[in-house]
Design an enzyme around this catalytic site. Sequence first.
Site, PDB file in Angstrom:
ATOM      1  N   ASP A 164      -1.732   3.134   5.025  1.00  0.00           N
ATOM      2  CA  ASP A 164      -2.500   2.898   3.799  1.00  0.00           C
ATOM      3  C   ASP A 164      -2.002   3.733   2.629  1.00  0.00           C
ATOM      4  O   ASP A 164      -2.775   4.152   1.795  1.00  0.00           O
ATOM      5  CB  ASP A 164      -3.971   3.211   4.090  1.00  0.00           C
ATOM      6  CG  ASP A 164      -4.907   2.752   2.987  1.00  0.00           C
ATOM      7  OD1 ASP A 164      -4.628   1.726   2.359  1.00  0.00           O
ATOM      8  OD2 ASP A 164      -5.913   3.444   2.756  1.00  0.00           O
ATOM      9  N   ASN A 194       0.791  -1.222   0.000  1.00  0.00           N
ATOM     10  CA  ASN A 194       0.000   0.000   0.000  1.00  0.00           C
ATOM     11  C   ASN A 194       0.820   1.266   0.000  1.00  0.00           C
ATOM     12  O   ASN A 194       0.335   2.298   0.404  1.00  0.00           O
ATOM     13  CB  ASN A 194      -0.942   0.020   1.203  1.00  0.00           C
ATOM     14  CG  ASN A 194      -2.382  -0.113   0.801  1.00  0.00           C
ATOM     15  OD1 ASN A 194      -2.759   0.219  -0.303  1.00  0.00           O
ATOM     16  ND2 ASN A 194      -3.192  -0.604   1.703  1.00  0.00           N
TER      17      ASN A 194
END
Length: 106
Positions: free
Chosen positions: A90, A40
């Site tokens: 993320d 990510n």
Amino acid sequence: MAIQDPTKSSEETEKGQGSLFCLHHDKKLDECVQNVDISNGLAWSSDRKTMYYIDSLTYGVDAFDYNIKTGEIANRRQVIKVPQSDGIPDGMCIDTEDMLWVAIFD
């Protein structure tokens, strides 16, 4: 990438299903990191000697020594640990001052 059952928590996700690859100019593909959960984030220092990488379910940011000529990475080390109670790393970017900015999900 790990396939997460929406009825389960991230801790219950079957881990280690993915890999991180390097695609070279000649279209050669090298597997660089195995047992990846959810890739990510990628970012490079301004001198291109360090590559930062997020595998979200490790709850951290890792750094690698990076060789810009070959695309090779080495010397993996965790440089940021995110407490699980704070959320899941993320994605990220790096600014003009080489400061790393990490997005946190949840």
